[in-house]
Design an enzyme around this catalytic site. Structure first.
Site, PDB file in Angstrom:
ATOM      1  N   GLN A  97       0.887  -0.994  -0.032  1.00 19.81           N
ATOM      2  CA  GLN A  97      -0.090   0.070  -0.015  1.00 19.81           C
ATOM      3  C   GLN A  97       0.935   1.443   0.065  1.00 19.81           C
ATOM      4  O   GLN A  97       1.823   1.437   0.864  1.00 19.81           O
ATOM      5  CB  GLN A  97      -0.816   0.007   1.369  1.00 19.81           C
ATOM      6  CG  GLN A  97      -1.990   0.846   1.139  1.00 19.81           C
ATOM      7  CD  GLN A  97      -2.933   1.127   2.245  1.00 19.81           C
ATOM      8  OE1 GLN A  97      -2.315   1.162   3.387  1.00 19.81           O
ATOM      9  NE2 GLN A  97      -4.304   1.091   2.101  1.00 19.81           N
ATOM     10  N   TYR A 183      -5.519  10.661   4.093  1.00 21.79           N
ATOM     11  CA  TYR A 183      -4.008  10.931   4.039  1.00 21.79           C
ATOM     12  C   TYR A 183      -4.125  11.686   2.673  1.00 21.79           C
ATOM     13  O   TYR A 183      -5.000  12.208   2.127  1.00 21.79           O
ATOM     14  CB  TYR A 183      -3.404   9.758   3.924  1.00 21.79           C
ATOM     15  CG  TYR A 183      -3.311   8.949   5.266  1.00 21.79           C
ATOM     16  CD1 TYR A 183      -2.736   9.535   6.437  1.00 21.79           C
ATOM     17  CD2 TYR A 183      -4.043   7.754   5.559  1.00 21.79           C
ATOM     18  CE1 TYR A 183      -2.852   8.763   7.677  1.00 21.79           C
ATOM     19  CE2 TYR A 183      -3.961   7.271   6.920  1.00 21.79           C
ATOM     20  CZ  TYR A 183      -3.382   7.686   8.031  1.00 21.79           C
ATOM     21  OH  TYR A 183      -3.438   7.308   9.059  1.00 21.79           O
ATOM     22  N   ARG A 230      -7.416   2.440  -2.928  1.00 21.31           N
ATOM     23  CA  ARG A 230      -8.299   2.246  -1.806  1.00 21.31           C
ATOM     24  C   ARG A 230      -8.927   3.678  -1.605  1.00 21.31           C
ATOM     25  O   ARG A 230      -8.265   4.744  -1.378  1.00 21.31           O
ATOM     26  CB  ARG A 230      -7.478   1.805  -0.487  1.00 21.31           C
ATOM     27  CG  ARG A 230      -8.276   1.530   0.592  1.00 21.31           C
ATOM     28  CD  ARG A 230      -7.771   0.974   1.728  1.00 21.31           C
ATOM     29  NE  ARG A 230      -8.535  -0.144   2.427  1.00 21.31           N
ATOM     30  CZ  ARG A 230      -8.736  -0.496   3.598  1.00 21.31           C
ATOM     31  NH1 ARG A 230      -7.898   0.306   4.501  1.00 21.31           N
ATOM     32  NH2 ARG A 230      -9.446  -1.374   4.065  1.00 21.31           N
ATOM     33  N   GLY A 325      -9.849  -6.934   8.076  1.00 19.24           N
ATOM     34  CA  GLY A 325      -8.830  -6.235   8.868  1.00 19.24           C
ATOM     35  C   GLY A 325      -8.414  -6.816   9.972  1.00 19.24           C
ATOM     36  O   GLY A 325      -7.815  -7.756  10.200  1.00 19.24           O
TER      37      GLY A 325
HETATM   38  C1  LIG Z   1      -4.362  -1.695  13.538  1.00 16.47           C
HETATM   39  C2  LIG Z   1      -4.938  -1.550  12.315  1.00 16.47           C
HETATM   40  C3  LIG Z   1      -4.097  -0.963  11.710  1.00 16.47           C
HETATM   41  C4  LIG Z   1      -4.580  -0.125  10.143  1.00 16.47           C
HETATM   42  N1  LIG Z   1      -3.831   0.140   9.181  1.00 16.47           N
HETATM   43  C5  LIG Z   1      -4.087   0.467   8.160  1.00 16.47           C
HETATM   44  C6  LIG Z   1      -3.299   0.864   7.257  1.00 16.47           C
HETATM   45  O1  LIG Z   1      -2.071   0.677   7.177  1.00 16.47           O
HETATM   46  N2  LIG Z   1      -3.879   1.315   5.986  1.00 16.47           N
HETATM   47  C7  LIG Z   1      -5.291   1.386   5.680  1.00 16.47           C
HETATM   48  O2  LIG Z   1      -5.718   1.775   4.665  1.00 16.47           O
HETATM   49  N3  LIG Z   1      -6.086   0.968   6.644  1.00 16.47           N
HETATM   50  C8  LIG Z   1      -5.544   0.538   7.867  1.00 16.47           C
HETATM   51  N4  LIG Z   1      -6.337  -0.053   8.886  1.00 16.47           N
HETATM   52  C9  LIG Z   1      -7.974   0.191   8.490  1.00 16.47           C
HETATM   53  C10 LIG Z   1      -8.138  -1.573   8.026  1.00 16.47           C
HETATM   54  O3  LIG Z   1      -7.444  -2.050   6.845  1.00 16.47           O
HETATM   55  C11 LIG Z   1      -9.565  -1.801   7.861  1.00 16.47           C
HETATM   56  O4  LIG Z   1      -9.841  -0.783   6.866  1.00 16.47           O
HETATM   57  C12 LIG Z   1     -10.632  -1.637   9.246  1.00 16.47           C
HETATM   58  O5  LIG Z   1      -9.912  -2.282  10.282  1.00 16.47           O
HETATM   59  C13 LIG Z   1     -12.010  -2.021   9.000  1.00 16.47           C
HETATM   60  O6  LIG Z   1     -11.957  -3.582   8.306  1.00 16.47           O
HETATM   61  P1  LIG Z   1     -12.362  -4.735   9.549  1.00 16.47           P
HETATM   62  O7  LIG Z   1     -13.532  -4.432  10.019  1.00 16.47           O
HETATM   63  O8  LIG Z   1     -12.419  -5.892   8.751  1.00 16.47           O
HETATM   64  O9  LIG Z   1     -11.474  -4.681  10.801  1.00 16.47           O
HETATM   65  C14 LIG Z   1      -6.035  -0.257   9.968  1.00 16.47           C
HETATM   66  C15 LIG Z   1      -6.799  -0.944  11.024  1.00 16.47           C
HETATM   67  C16 LIG Z   1      -6.567  -1.443  12.209  1.00 16.47           C
HETATM   68  C17 LIG Z   1      -7.095  -1.934  13.117  1.00 16.47           C
END
Ligand SMILES: Cc1cc2nc3c(=O)[nH]c(=O)nc-3n(C[C@H](O)[C@H](O)[C@H](O)COP(=O)(O)O)c2cc1C
Length: 374
Positions: A97, A183, A230, A325
């Site tokens: 990413q 961002y 994204r 995630g």
């Molecule tokens: C610990 C953590 C780190 C994350 N880091 C990123 C990231 O680096 N880039 C990004 O686009 N989203 C990031 N997210 C968002 C996740 O990719 C995802 O969109 C979010 O957790 C919702 O999905 P889920 O309900 O399946 O967890 C992060 C989320 C968490 C919990």
């Protein structure tokens, strides 16, 4: 209707199934070099159809948090090569990413202690993580300065350099442009963070211009069939706000359609929070239709709060891929667990950001759990 476990062609990539590991920042890369546990962490999860790495800075200026990895120095690329080799040896596919945080940064993380850069000099009103003397702390992001028009081509060049190096040197199967979560590229899109009065601010086509230029340049460098993007139309992350989100995103998606992207990745609702926001309505089907009717043929990837039932529903209603995630943080064998409708390990939030192996490479598979119980 495809099942979550059916193979899928995504641009140049043949995926074994439609389960994707969402990008997850873990702050375990001191010196911006992927740490020693990263290869194990990602390869443990290689049964996903596709792994998307944690957000990875395209340049020193693009850095916004302590101990997140980069793609702009030889040792960073070499560190990633170890990761991609391990994932490929385990039969997986992995893209990285591409990240520029824009205003979500701190002077301590910037080249020569300078101000973070942004479309306009408006604070993100949020916090970032610094590590001082080995101790992590949350601090207010620094006031950004507005980018001069003449600086924008240099940032496009940074995206191109990072994407090219990711594919040719670090061994990635492709790249995902991080256009979400408040961002830099998202900051250009939204009225709350972009009050420029030049060709990159104002009306929707002006605010969308920078993202579309970056996407076109990255596609020209590595081929659209290796590029995803994204988007997070209504996320609350990092103080983003826009006055007319639906029109904005339909314009963006129509602009992306001719680029031949491998996939479009959409976070539905507030990232990591509510899928529906009553004060920020958004019609995702209309957004997808705008993309498709403009000729966009990339796979449609959805994310946010998905479980097996919701994923099945999304695939029945036009999605091609589902990104998970938090479930992937805690379940290296998530594909198998979803297939069996097995219980999921709960994620431990205390080890999300920073640290070493605990909470990173030690979540048990179903077989490991069974062996412990036997
Ligand atoms: C610990 C953590 C780190 C994350 N880091 C990123 C990231 O680096 N880039 C990004 O686009 N989203 C990031 N997210 C968002 C996740 O990719 C995802 O969109 C979010 O957790 C919702 O999905 P889920 O309900 O399946 O967890 C992060 C989320 C968490 C919990």
């Amino acid at each position: 209707m495809p099942s979550l476990f059916d193979p899928c062609t995504v641009g140049a990539l043949q995926l074994a199934n439609r389960v994707v590991m969402a990008p997850l920042t873990r702050n375990r890369s001191p010196g911006a070099v992927p740490g020693p546990h990263a290869a194990l962490h990602y390869s443990q999860r290689a049964s996903a159809g596709l792994l998307i790495t944690e957000a990875t800075a395209i340049s020193h200026q693009g850095q916004g948090y302590a101990d997140v990895p980069g793609l702009y120095a030889p040792e960073q690329l070499a560190g990633w090569r170890v990761v991609t080799d391990a994932v490929h040896a385990a039969g997986g596919r992995i893209v990285t990413q591409l990240w520029h945080v824009g205003r979500v940064s701190h002077t301590e993380l910037q080249p020569n202690g300078g101000a973070p850069v942004a479309p306009s000099a408006i604070s993100a009103m949020t916090k970032t993580v610094l590590i001082r003397d080995g101790v992590a702390s949350f601090v207010e992001t620094s006031m950004p300065r507005a980018l001069a028009l003449a600086e924008l081509p240099g940032i496009v060049a940074d995206y191109v350099r990072a994407a090219t190096a990711a594919v040719t040197k670090a061994g990635f199967d492709g790249v995902e442009i991080h256009g979400a979560n408040g961002y830099l590229l998202d900051q250009f899109l939204k009225t709350g963070s972009n009050q420029r009065d030049d060709a990159y601010g104002g009306a929707v086509p002006h605010r969308a211009r920078f993202m579309l230029e970056v996407a076109a340049a990255v596609v020209a460098a590595v081929g659209g069939n290796r590029v995803g993007i994204r988007l997070s139309p209504v996320t609350l992350a990092n103080d983003r706000f826009d006055a007319d989100t639906q029109a904005l995103y339909e314009h963006v998606l129509r602009g992306l359609a001719p680029l031949g992207l491998a996939y479009v990745h959409v976070i539905e609702g507030a990232t990591g929070g509510a899928r529906e926001l009553p004060d920020r309505p958004f019609n995702y089907d209309a957004a997808r239709s705008a993309y498709r009717s403009a000729g966009g043929r990339g796979a449609w990837m959805v994310n946010n709060g998905y479980d097996r039932a919701l994923a099945d529903h999304a695939l029945a209603n036009g999605a091609d891929l589902v990104a998970f995630g938090k479930a992937y943080i805690a379940n290296p064998d998530l594909v198998r667990r979803l297939r069996l409708n097995a219980e999921l390990n709960p994620p431990d939030r205390s080890t999300f950001y920073g640290g070493g192996a605990p909470g990173y490479t030690d979540y048990p598979t179903l077989d490991e759990t069974a062996a412990v119980k036997a």
